[in-house]
Design a protein around this motif. Structure first.
Motif, PDB file in Angstrom:
ATOM      1  N   UNK A  67       4.990  10.275  -7.033  1.00  0.00           N
ATOM      2  CA  UNK A  67       5.987  10.586  -7.648  1.00  0.00           C
ATOM      3  C   UNK A  67       5.685  10.873  -9.161  1.00  0.00           C
ATOM      4  N   UNK A  68       4.518  10.184  -9.565  1.00  0.00           N
ATOM      5  CA  UNK A  68       4.092  10.253 -10.943  1.00  0.00           C
ATOM      6  C   UNK A  68       3.048  11.496 -11.079  1.00  0.00           C
ATOM      7  N   UNK A  69       3.019  12.288 -10.157  1.00  0.00           N
ATOM      8  CA  UNK A  69       1.994  13.523 -10.065  1.00  0.00           C
ATOM      9  C   UNK A  69       0.518  13.226 -10.323  1.00  0.00           C
ATOM     10  N   UNK A  70       0.246  11.827  -9.415  1.00  0.00           N
ATOM     11  CA  UNK A  70      -0.996  11.307  -9.496  1.00  0.00           C
ATOM     12  C   UNK A  70      -1.628  11.099  -7.967  1.00  0.00           C
ATOM     13  N   UNK A  71      -2.777  10.525  -7.856  1.00  0.00           N
ATOM     14  CA  UNK A  71      -3.231  10.236  -6.593  1.00  0.00           C
ATOM     15  C   UNK A  71      -3.851   9.038  -6.668  1.00  0.00           C
ATOM     16  N   UNK A  72      -3.906   8.342  -5.430  1.00  0.00           N
ATOM     17  CA  UNK A  72      -4.963   7.293  -5.492  1.00  0.00           C
ATOM     18  C   UNK A  72      -6.133   7.921  -5.003  1.00  0.00           C
ATOM     19  N   UNK A  73      -7.281   8.147  -5.820  1.00  0.00           N
ATOM     20  CA  UNK A  73      -8.321   8.722  -5.704  1.00  0.00           C
ATOM     21  C   UNK A  73      -9.260   8.228  -4.489  1.00  0.00           C
ATOM     22  N   UNK A  74      -9.887   9.038  -3.505  1.00  0.00           N
ATOM     23  CA  UNK A  74     -10.784   8.843  -2.560  1.00  0.00           C
ATOM     24  C   UNK A  74     -11.962   8.404  -3.230  1.00  0.00           C
ATOM     25  N   UNK A  75     -12.254   7.407  -3.826  1.00  0.00           N
ATOM     26  CA  UNK A  75     -13.480   6.930  -4.545  1.00  0.00           C
ATOM     27  C   UNK A  75     -13.416   5.523  -4.531  1.00  0.00           C
ATOM     28  N   UNK A  76     -14.359   4.936  -5.464  1.00  0.00           N
ATOM     29  CA  UNK A  76     -14.489   3.219  -5.428  1.00  0.00           C
ATOM     30  C   UNK A  76     -13.516   2.857  -6.353  1.00  0.00           C
ATOM     31  N   UNK A  77     -12.799   3.868  -7.231  1.00  0.00           N
ATOM     32  CA  UNK A  77     -11.670   3.405  -7.972  1.00  0.00           C
ATOM     33  C   UNK A  77     -10.523   3.241  -7.249  1.00  0.00           C
ATOM     34  N   UNK A  78     -10.295   4.193  -6.328  1.00  0.00           N
ATOM     35  CA  UNK A  78      -8.951   4.000  -5.406  1.00  0.00           C
ATOM     36  C   UNK A  78      -9.038   2.829  -4.593  1.00  0.00           C
ATOM     37  N   UNK A  79     -10.347   2.429  -4.248  1.00  0.00           N
ATOM     38  CA  UNK A  79     -10.375   1.223  -3.266  1.00  0.00           C
ATOM     39  C   UNK A  79      -9.886  -0.100  -4.239  1.00  0.00           C
ATOM     40  N   UNK A  80     -10.531   0.041  -5.448  1.00  0.00           N
ATOM     41  CA  UNK A  80     -10.121  -1.296  -6.195  1.00  0.00           C
ATOM     42  C   UNK A  80      -8.530  -1.142  -6.590  1.00  0.00           C
ATOM     43  N   UNK A  81      -8.002  -0.126  -6.597  1.00  0.00           N
ATOM     44  CA  UNK A  81      -6.681   0.071  -6.728  1.00  0.00           C
ATOM     45  C   UNK A  81      -5.715  -0.621  -5.425  1.00  0.00           C
ATOM     46  N   UNK A  82      -6.311  -0.294  -4.252  1.00  0.00           N
ATOM     47  CA  UNK A  82      -5.615  -0.996  -3.144  1.00  0.00           C
ATOM     48  C   UNK A  82      -5.951  -2.249  -2.962  1.00  0.00           C
ATOM     49  N   UNK A  83      -7.064  -2.754  -3.271  1.00  0.00           N
ATOM     50  CA  UNK A  83      -7.506  -4.016  -3.219  1.00  0.00           C
ATOM     51  C   UNK A  83      -6.499  -5.017  -4.283  1.00  0.00           C
ATOM     52  N   UNK A  84      -6.328  -4.439  -5.446  1.00  0.00           N
ATOM     53  CA  UNK A  84      -5.428  -4.974  -6.451  1.00  0.00           C
ATOM     54  C   UNK A  84      -4.088  -5.093  -6.015  1.00  0.00           C
ATOM     55  N   UNK A  85      -3.526  -4.148  -5.335  1.00  0.00           N
ATOM     56  CA  UNK A  85      -2.292  -4.380  -4.930  1.00  0.00           C
ATOM     57  C   UNK A  85      -2.029  -5.257  -3.612  1.00  0.00           C
ATOM     58  N   UNK A  86      -2.779  -5.540  -2.899  1.00  0.00           N
ATOM     59  CA  UNK A  86      -2.690  -6.537  -1.866  1.00  0.00           C
ATOM     60  C   UNK A  86      -2.901  -8.026  -2.571  1.00  0.00           C
ATOM     61  N   UNK A  87      -3.764  -8.049  -3.476  1.00  0.00           N
ATOM     62  CA  UNK A  87      -3.748  -9.375  -4.243  1.00  0.00           C
ATOM     63  C   UNK A  87      -2.664  -9.632  -5.018  1.00  0.00           C
ATOM     64  N   UNK A  88      -2.453  -8.709  -5.759  1.00  0.00           N
ATOM     65  CA  UNK A  88      -1.137  -8.922  -6.890  1.00  0.00           C
ATOM     66  C   UNK A  88       0.384  -8.971  -6.109  1.00  0.00           C
ATOM     67  N   UNK A 132       0.816  -1.105   0.078  1.00  0.00           N
ATOM     68  CA  UNK A 132       0.138   0.021   0.169  1.00  0.00           C
ATOM     69  C   UNK A 132       0.727   1.195   0.028  1.00  0.00           C
ATOM     70  N   UNK A 133       1.943   1.281   0.814  1.00  0.00           N
ATOM     71  CA  UNK A 133       2.735   2.369   0.681  1.00  0.00           C
ATOM     72  C   UNK A 133       3.298   2.642  -0.564  1.00  0.00           C
ATOM     73  N   UNK A 134       3.866   1.663  -1.291  1.00  0.00           N
ATOM     74  CA  UNK A 134       4.319   1.753  -2.731  1.00  0.00           C
ATOM     75  C   UNK A 134       3.370   2.556  -3.623  1.00  0.00           C
ATOM     76  N   UNK A 135       2.038   1.860  -3.350  1.00  0.00           N
ATOM     77  CA  UNK A 135       0.990   2.511  -4.251  1.00  0.00           C
ATOM     78  C   UNK A 135       0.786   3.925  -4.269  1.00  0.00           C
ATOM     79  N   UNK A 136       0.560   4.348  -2.850  1.00  0.00           N
ATOM     80  CA  UNK A 136       0.648   5.798  -2.888  1.00  0.00           C
ATOM     81  C   UNK A 136       1.841   6.640  -3.291  1.00  0.00           C
ATOM     82  N   UNK A 137       2.989   6.059  -2.845  1.00  0.00           N
ATOM     83  CA  UNK A 137       4.238   6.755  -3.250  1.00  0.00           C
ATOM     84  C   UNK A 137       4.441   6.778  -4.688  1.00  0.00           C
ATOM     85  N   UNK A 138       4.186   5.705  -5.417  1.00  0.00           N
ATOM     86  CA  UNK A 138       4.348   5.736  -6.845  1.00  0.00           C
ATOM     87  C   UNK A 138       3.355   6.774  -7.484  1.00  0.00           C
ATOM     88  N   UNK A 139       2.251   6.834  -7.125  1.00  0.00           N
ATOM     89  CA  UNK A 139       1.304   7.713  -7.394  1.00  0.00           C
ATOM     90  C   UNK A 139       1.557   9.117  -7.249  1.00  0.00           C
TER      91      UNK A 139
END
Length: 245
Positions: A145-166, A136-143
């Motif tokens: 560093x790339x000038x993006x965010x992990x959005x506070x919405x259901x898309x962001x929640x899917x990104x977090x779930x995906x990182x844990x799974x993968x 999860x830390x790398x997910x937030x940091x990579x976003x």
């Protein structure tokens, strides 16, 4: 021990540890604490051969996500102990490991922590927790560093779930420590789902305070750990004939 998120291994040659009459020995002291993170072995050679070092050396060569079991392990260079049945029962009751000769070779038993749990289970759980934090830390940091965010919405929640799974769960599946699929009882028909479960909920489930603080709470990750088999019971039947089917 628990606060440092580490495991500790020790050995002792204190004879009272294997004496079922003794009421004051280091095994009882550690056993009263019931620590998952501390493991102890009785060895008459503890002061000269340091058997815990042989055990740690073996464990450190195995990735935590790989299926492993220290029970019956041969500890290279460590002399075996000659223990009576009563002493083995006493050590077992006190969750103290021991090293004896079986079928012509050394065999370590059984891989307990002082709590009665097994050290491979504790090691895996510590790895799993740390790996999830890292993913999860790398997910937030990579976003970031790339000038993006992990959005506070259901898309962001899917990104977090995906990182844990993968990044975590799939690694454990490949290593043989995380179960998948299902298991069924052919007699009763009962079925157990063994698949990992990851759910971070939805934005609608987050409170206004969480949103203000930019905290996404109550994510859930659950996996079934595949342990080793230490004992088995086999019923043998020797018969002279069977009735025709």
């Amino acid at each position: 021990a628990a606060s440092n998120k580490k495991q500790y291994y020790t050995s002792t040659s204190e004879a009272d540890v294997k004496d079922n009459v003794s009421t004051t020995n280091v095994a009882l002291v550690l056993g009263a604490l019931g620590q998952d993170e501390v493991s102890m072995q009785y060895s008459a050679f503890a002061e000269t051969h340091f058997p815990e070092a042989a055990l740690v050396g073996n464990i450190c060569s195995i990735d935590p996500y790989r299926a492993n079991n220290q029970n019956m392990l041969t500890l290279s260079g460590i002399p075996v102990d000659k223990l009576t049945d009563t002493e083995i029962v006493t050590l077992t009751a006190r969750n103290v490991n021991f090293y004896i000769s079986e079928y012509g070779s050394g065999a370590y038993h059984e891989g307990w922590a002082m709590s009665g749990n097994f050290v491979d289970v504790i090691r895996f759980s510590q790895w799993y927790t740390a790996k999830c934090e890292e993913a999860l830390y790398l997910l937030f940091k990579q976003a970031a560093d790339a000038g993006r965010v992990v959005p506070y919405d259901d898309t962001g929640k899917l990104q977090m779930e995906s990182r844990i799974i993968n990044d975590v769960i799939n690694l454990g599946i490949r290593g043989g420590t995380i179960a998948t699929g299902s298991s069924s009882d052919p007699v009763s028909g009962a079925r157990i789902d063994l698949n990992p479960y990851v759910d971070f909920g939805t934005r609608a489930q987050q409170s206004n305070n969480n949103m203000t603080q930019r905290v996404w709470s109550d994510g859930v990750s659950e996996v079934i750990y595949i342990s080793g088999i230490n004992h088995t019971k086999l019923n043998n039947y020797i018969i002279l004939n069977r009735e025709p089917a």
